[in-house]
Design an enzyme around this catalytic site. Structure first.
Site, short mmCIF file in Angstrom:
data_model
loop_
_atom_site.label_atom_id
_atom_site.label_comp_id
_atom_site.label_asym_id
_atom_site.label_seq_id
_atom_site.Cartn_x
_atom_site.Cartn_y
_atom_site.Cartn_z
N TYR A 156 -8.17 -5.65 -10.62
CA TYR A 156 -8.21 -4.28 -10.09
C TYR A 156 -8.78 -3.33 -11.14
O TYR A 156 -9.68 -2.54 -10.86
CB TYR A 156 -6.78 -3.88 -9.70
N ALA A 158 -10.63 -3.98 -13.73
CA ALA A 158 -12.05 -4.27 -14.00
C ALA A 158 -12.92 -3.73 -12.86
O ALA A 158 -14.01 -3.18 -13.09
CB ALA A 158 -12.25 -5.78 -14.16
N1 LIG Z 1 -0.98 5.28 -5.96
C1 LIG Z 1 -1.29 5.28 -7.23
O1 LIG Z 1 -0.42 5.44 -8.10
C2 LIG Z 1 -2.73 5.09 -7.66
C3 LIG Z 1 -3.03 5.20 -9.03
C4 LIG Z 1 -4.36 5.11 -9.42
C5 LIG Z 1 -5.37 4.91 -8.48
N2 LIG Z 1 -5.04 4.79 -7.17
C6 LIG Z 1 -6.15 4.64 -6.23
O2 LIG Z 1 -6.10 5.71 -5.30
C7 LIG Z 1 -6.59 5.29 -4.03
C8 LIG Z 1 -5.57 5.60 -2.94
O3 LIG Z 1 -4.39 4.91 -3.28
P1 LIG Z 1 -3.02 5.16 -2.49
O4 LIG Z 1 -1.95 4.61 -3.38
O5 LIG Z 1 -2.95 6.56 -2.01
O6 LIG Z 1 -3.22 4.17 -1.26
P2 LIG Z 1 -2.19 3.71 -0.11
O7 LIG Z 1 -1.05 4.66 -0.03
O8 LIG Z 1 -1.91 2.27 -0.36
O9 LIG Z 1 -3.10 3.86 1.19
C9 LIG Z 1 -4.24 3.10 1.32
C10 LIG Z 1 -5.03 3.57 2.54
O10 LIG Z 1 -6.23 2.81 2.63
C11 LIG Z 1 -6.19 1.98 3.79
N3 LIG Z 1 -6.75 0.70 3.39
C12 LIG Z 1 -6.28 -0.17 2.46
N4 LIG Z 1 -7.07 -1.25 2.37
C13 LIG Z 1 -8.06 -1.07 3.28
C14 LIG Z 1 -9.18 -1.83 3.68
N5 LIG Z 1 -9.43 -3.02 3.14
N6 LIG Z 1 -10.00 -1.32 4.63
C15 LIG Z 1 -9.75 -0.12 5.19
N7 LIG Z 1 -8.71 0.64 4.86
C16 LIG Z 1 -7.87 0.18 3.92
C17 LIG Z 1 -4.72 1.92 4.20
O11 LIG Z 1 -4.52 1.66 5.57
P3 LIG Z 1 -4.41 0.15 6.14
O12 LIG Z 1 -3.44 -0.57 5.24
O13 LIG Z 1 -3.95 0.31 7.54
O14 LIG Z 1 -5.78 -0.43 6.05
C18 LIG Z 1 -4.29 3.33 3.83
O15 LIG Z 1 -4.73 4.27 4.80
C19 LIG Z 1 -6.92 3.81 -4.19
O16 LIG Z 1 -8.28 3.67 -4.49
C20 LIG Z 1 -6.07 3.38 -5.38
O17 LIG Z 1 -6.61 2.28 -6.04
C21 LIG Z 1 -3.75 4.86 -6.74
#
Ligand SMILES: NC(=O)c1ccc[n+]([C@@H]2O[C@H](COP(=O)([O-])OP(=O)(O)OC[C@H]3O[C@@H](n4cnc5c(N)ncnc54)[C@H](OP(=O)(O)O)[C@@H]3O)[C@@H](O)[C@H]2O)c1
Length: 263
Positions: A156, A158
């Site tokens: 992830y 990388a």
């Molecule tokens: N949360 C953190 O602490 C954190 C920290 C650093 C970076 N990030 C980054 O921030 C971004 C958002 O993270 P989050 O934690 O807010 O995400 P999240 O709460 O897990 O939500 C992910 C969203 O993306 C959709 N999704 C996931 N995989 C998908 C796929 N293969 N195709 C289409 N839709 C998909 C999910 O719906 P479905 O499951 O229904 O597809 C959901 O709507 C991501 O890029 C993550 O890597 C998060």
């Protein structure tokens, strides 16, 4: 520019926000639609009660070329074009156990989820932006691109590092043609998924507070004292998507409460 009036600053703008049914994506959709944008969002699962009215939705998996093709098709059919693309989808489903626990399939899954989905959408939608000599693209990376954790998220980290590097090169190429491309790198953000993890850890940690502290400690602590909230990331995304950020190209904005301890 009138910086005082940006309440409806996205009126007339068409925005695609991927992954807009949960977490930061949901908060970004709410923020953009709240300021007047016409928004199309995506996820693999159709939400039962979507909390934001008048948002278009397409069910698609961004890890698959046919998924991003369906999203691009919906952009043309439902939005009739695009002004703002916010690539929010990302995450990790690899197992714990360090680098050697990761198989070929895990690596490909992480690269598809955190890099190639965005690459495919950008590649299809940049030509539309070029025709109007204007457009904004935001990629959501992670502080793990500079602070990689190896227990379960090395692939992830990388992939996110590649996303940030790709975003910079893309900006170098398309800034002269009117397209603004930037990256957001969140630290720990307390999404609904994080809340569920805190609940699970609380069983052994003794309380939610102890579980939260355990998670924050695993990052070396958060100087600010708490994780970020999805709305706070959405505010940054809205700023970067707006004309207020007209001079910002090829940058990465870290939003981590000070987690990264070095310059
Ligand atoms: N949360 C953190 O602490 C954190 C920290 C650093 C970076 N990030 C980054 O921030 C971004 C958002 O993270 P989050 O934690 O807010 O995400 P999240 O709460 O897990 O939500 C992910 C969203 O993306 C959709 N999704 C996931 N995989 C998908 C796929 N293969 N195709 C289409 N839709 C998909 C999910 O719906 P479905 O499951 O229904 O597809 C959901 O709507 C991501 O890029 C993550 O890597 C998060």
């Amino acid at each position: 520019m009138n910086y005082a009036s940006f309440e409806n600053e996205f009126q007339g703008k068409r925005a695609l926000v991927t992954g807009g049914t949960q977490g930061m994506g949901l908060a970004i959709v709410k923020r953009m639609a709240g300021a007047g944008a016409t928004v199309l969002t995506t996820a693999r699962n159709v939400p039962e009660d979507y909390p934001i009215p008048n948002v278009y939705f397409v069910q698609a998996d961004v890890t698959k070329p046919e998924g991003t093709a369906a999203i691009v098709d919906a952009v043309h059919k439902k939005l009739g074009g695009i002004d703002i693309l916010i690539n929010t989808v990302g995450g990790s489903s690899s197992p714990a156990g360090g680098a050697l626990a990761l198989t070929e399939e895990h690596w490909l899954e992480e690269l598809n989820t955190n890099l190639l989905g965005s690459v495919r959408l950008d590649r299809s939608l940049i030509p539309v932006m070029l025709e109007q000599s204007k457009g904004v693209i935001i990629h959501v990376s992670s502080i793990q691109r500079t602070m990689p954790l190896y227990e379960s998220t090395l692939a992830y980290a990388a992939a996110k590092a590649a996303l940030t590097a790709y975003s910079k090169g893309l900006s170098n190429e398309f800034a002269p043609k009117g397209i603004r491309i930037n990256t957001i790198a969140p630290g720990f953000v307390q999404t609904e998924a994080a809340d569920r993890l805190i609940d699970r850890l609380a069983v052994t940690a003794g309380s939610r507070e102890a579980a939260l502290k355990q998670l924050m400690d695993s990052l070396g602590g958060i100087p600010f004292g708490r994780p970020g909230m999805p709305d706070e990331v959405a505010e940054l995304a809205a700023f970067l998507a707006s004309d207020r950020a007209a001079a910002i190209h090829g940058s990465e904005y870290v939003i981590d409460g000070g987690t990264i301890p070095t310059v």
